[in-house]
Motif scaffolding. Structure first.
Motif, PDB file in Angstrom:
ATOM      1  N   GLN A 157       0.828  -1.210   0.000  1.00 25.36           N
ATOM      2  CA  GLN A 157       0.000   0.000   0.000  1.00 25.36           C
ATOM      3  C   GLN A 157       0.864   1.262   0.000  1.00 25.36           C
ATOM      4  N   SER A 158       2.009   1.218  -0.659  1.00 29.77           N
ATOM      5  CA  SER A 158       3.002   2.288  -0.532  1.00 29.77           C
ATOM      6  C   SER A 158       2.468   3.661  -0.917  1.00 29.77           C
ATOM      7  N   ALA A 159       1.801   3.764  -2.057  1.00 26.29           N
ATOM      8  CA  ALA A 159       1.317   5.066  -2.523  1.00 26.29           C
ATOM      9  C   ALA A 159       0.268   5.631  -1.579  1.00 26.29           C
ATOM     10  N   TYR A 160      -0.675   4.810  -1.189  1.00 26.72           N
ATOM     11  CA  TYR A 160      -1.756   5.247  -0.305  1.00 26.72           C
ATOM     12  C   TYR A 160      -1.201   5.673   1.055  1.00 26.72           C
ATOM     13  N   VAL A 161      -0.332   4.839   1.626  1.00 21.93           N
ATOM     14  CA  VAL A 161       0.225   5.140   2.946  1.00 21.93           C
ATOM     15  C   VAL A 161       1.072   6.408   2.910  1.00 21.93           C
ATOM     16  N   THR A 162       1.892   6.554   1.880  1.00 18.41           N
ATOM     17  CA  THR A 162       2.753   7.736   1.766  1.00 18.41           C
ATOM     18  C   THR A 162       1.928   9.014   1.697  1.00 18.41           C
ATOM     19  N   SER A 163       0.874   9.011   0.893  1.00 11.97           N
ATOM     20  CA  SER A 163       0.049  10.214   0.752  1.00 11.97           C
ATOM     21  C   SER A 163      -0.692  10.527   2.053  1.00 11.97           C
ATOM     22  N   LYS A 164      -1.145   9.506   2.753  1.00 15.55           N
ATOM     23  CA  LYS A 164      -1.875   9.754   3.993  1.00 15.55           C
ATOM     24  C   LYS A 164      -0.951  10.265   5.100  1.00 15.55           C
ATOM     25  N   TYR A 165       0.292   9.787   5.136  1.00  9.14           N
ATOM     26  CA  TYR A 165       1.234  10.323   6.120  1.00  9.14           C
ATOM     27  C   TYR A 165       1.566  11.784   5.806  1.00  9.14           C
ATOM     28  N   ALA A 166       1.638  12.123   4.531  1.00  5.22           N
ATOM     29  CA  ALA A 166       1.848  13.523   4.165  1.00  5.22           C
ATOM     30  C   ALA A 166       0.669  14.376   4.627  1.00  5.22           C
ATOM     31  N   LEU A 167      -0.530  13.848   4.474  1.00  3.77           N
ATOM     32  CA  LEU A 167      -1.723  14.559   4.911  1.00  3.77           C
ATOM     33  C   LEU A 167      -1.736  14.703   6.435  1.00  3.77           C
ATOM     34  N   LEU A 168      -1.286  13.675   7.133  1.00  3.13           N
ATOM     35  CA  LEU A 168      -1.170  13.747   8.591  1.00  3.13           C
ATOM     36  C   LEU A 168      -0.209  14.862   8.995  1.00  3.13           C
ATOM     37  N   GLY A 169       0.910  14.963   8.300  1.00  2.00           N
ATOM     38  CA  GLY A 169       1.870  16.024   8.596  1.00  2.00           C
ATOM     39  C   GLY A 169       1.286  17.397   8.357  1.00  2.00           C
ATOM     40  N   LEU A 170       0.537  17.549   7.264  1.00  3.23           N
ATOM     41  CA  LEU A 170      -0.099  18.825   6.975  1.00  3.23           C
ATOM     42  C   LEU A 170      -1.105  19.181   8.062  1.00  3.23           C
ATOM     43  N   MET A 171      -1.867  18.200   8.502  1.00  2.25           N
ATOM     44  CA  MET A 171      -2.855  18.443   9.550  1.00  2.25           C
ATOM     45  C   MET A 171      -2.201  18.989  10.812  1.00  2.25           C
ATOM     46  N   LYS A 172      -1.117  18.352  11.235  1.00  2.00           N
ATOM     47  CA  LYS A 172      -0.447  18.771  12.465  1.00  2.00           C
ATOM     48  C   LYS A 172       0.189  20.155  12.310  1.00  2.00           C
ATOM     49  N   THR A 197      -9.703  24.873  14.267  1.00  2.00           N
ATOM     50  CA  THR A 197      -9.238  23.549  14.662  1.00  2.00           C
ATOM     51  C   THR A 197      -8.996  22.710  13.416  1.00  2.00           C
ATOM     52  N   VAL A 198      -7.945  21.899  13.456  1.00  3.06           N
ATOM     53  CA  VAL A 198      -7.590  21.024  12.340  1.00  3.06           C
ATOM     54  C   VAL A 198      -7.308  19.643  12.918  1.00  3.06           C
ATOM     55  N   ASN A 199      -8.127  18.672  12.555  1.00  5.03           N
ATOM     56  CA  ASN A 199      -8.006  17.331  13.094  1.00  5.03           C
ATOM     57  C   ASN A 199      -8.151  16.282  11.994  1.00  5.03           C
ATOM     58  N   GLN A 254      -5.254  16.596  16.424  1.00  4.12           N
ATOM     59  CA  GLN A 254      -5.405  15.215  16.861  1.00  4.12           C
ATOM     60  C   GLN A 254      -5.754  14.284  15.703  1.00  4.12           C
ATOM     61  N   ASN A 255      -5.141  13.117  15.731  1.00  3.92           N
ATOM     62  CA  ASN A 255      -5.470  12.043  14.801  1.00  3.92           C
ATOM     63  C   ASN A 255      -6.220  10.988  15.601  1.00  3.92           C
ATOM     64  N   ILE A 256      -7.520  10.942  15.444  1.00  2.23           N
ATOM     65  CA  ILE A 256      -8.368  10.122  16.303  1.00  2.23           C
ATOM     66  C   ILE A 256      -8.594   8.756  15.657  1.00  2.23           C
TER      67      ILE A 256
END
Length: 245
Positions: free
Chosen positions: A151-166, A178-180, A236-238
């Motif tokens: 799932q490399s492409a999907y996981v990589t993009s979601k971790y980037a999105l997690l970083g943007l959120m934080k 608020t950004v969660n 927060q990443n819930i």
């Protein structure tokens, strides 16, 4: 700060989660801008249910020109969102890393990350000016611990999105924004249609619930994070996992 909510913008509003979310919280908004790419029928059904409230916008989020045209159209119509929910993502597929075409990674990044980057750059100033806003990202349980294989492409993009959120949560916490994110386990929706049935079935068997998540397991948390009751929650990443680890 408690205030009346006015405009909600949902990317991927034609998804099962997007439709269920809008059905649950539509009465809280004067305008709901519902983005879709292919599935106009589901958006039309929402528009019929909430006449005059649902504003349809079509764009391929993998195409920066279409994203910008969508943004420009919203600004022209004065659909300036107080709340933004980013659900859109390319469907996940099983693919070995060494065989993966980099185009797939580019597409995942464009849809999941770059599109919302430009959307937020356009509308966060409006939220900052009024000192109020809610932003919620659909992440994934793959951001919790080790993800599954292939799932490399999907996981990589979601971790980037997690970083943007934080990063955004830190930058805009003093502006009343608020950004969660939420990170659900596998949800039993059409998003899984490109995965082998065996993988979906095995995931359900591993869950303490003995099933995959349903839309109704996820939507209440999205609705809560958009509410005034969640004013003190940001960055927060819930996890919504049904007990899976």
């Amino acid at each position: 700060m408690s205030r009346e909510k006015k405009v909600l913008f949902v990317t991927g509003a034609s998804s099962d989660v997007g439709q269920a979310l809008i059905l649950q919280i539509a009465d809280q908004y004067d305008t709901i801008v519902a983005h879709y790419c292919h599935s106009q029928e589901s958006i039309d059904a929402l528009a019929q249910k909430f006449p005059g409230k649902i504003q349809k916008v079509k764009a391929d989020l993998a195409d920066p020109k279409e994203v910008q045209a969508m943004i420009d159209g919203m600004i022209k119509e004065q659909w300036l969102p107080d709340h933004i929910v980013h659900l859109a993502a390319p469907k996940t597929t099983n693919e070995r890393f060494h065989k993966m075409d980099s185009v797939r990674l580019d597409q995942a990044f464009e849809v999941s990350v770059r599109s919302i980057f430009h959307i937020l750059q356009s509308f966060v100033p409006h939220m900052s000016k009024q000192k109020y806003g809610r932003v919620v990202f659909m992440l994934t349980s793959y951001c919790l611990g080790l993800p599954p294989k292939y799932q490399s492409a999907y996981v990589t993009s979601k971790y980037a999105l997690l970083g943007l959120m934080k990063a955004l949560a830190t930058e805009y916490d003093s502006k009343g924004i608020t950004v969660n994110g939420i990170s659900p386990e596998m949800i039993d929706t059409k998003f899984l249609s490109d995965l082998p049935d065996l993988i979906v079935e095995e995931n359900a068997a591993k869950s303490p619930l003995k099933r995959n998540l349903q839309v109704d397991d996820v939507v209440p948390m999205l609705a809560y994070l958009l509410s005034d009751a969640a004013e003190a929650i940001t960055g927060q990443n819930i996890a919504i996992t049904g007990g899976m680890r």
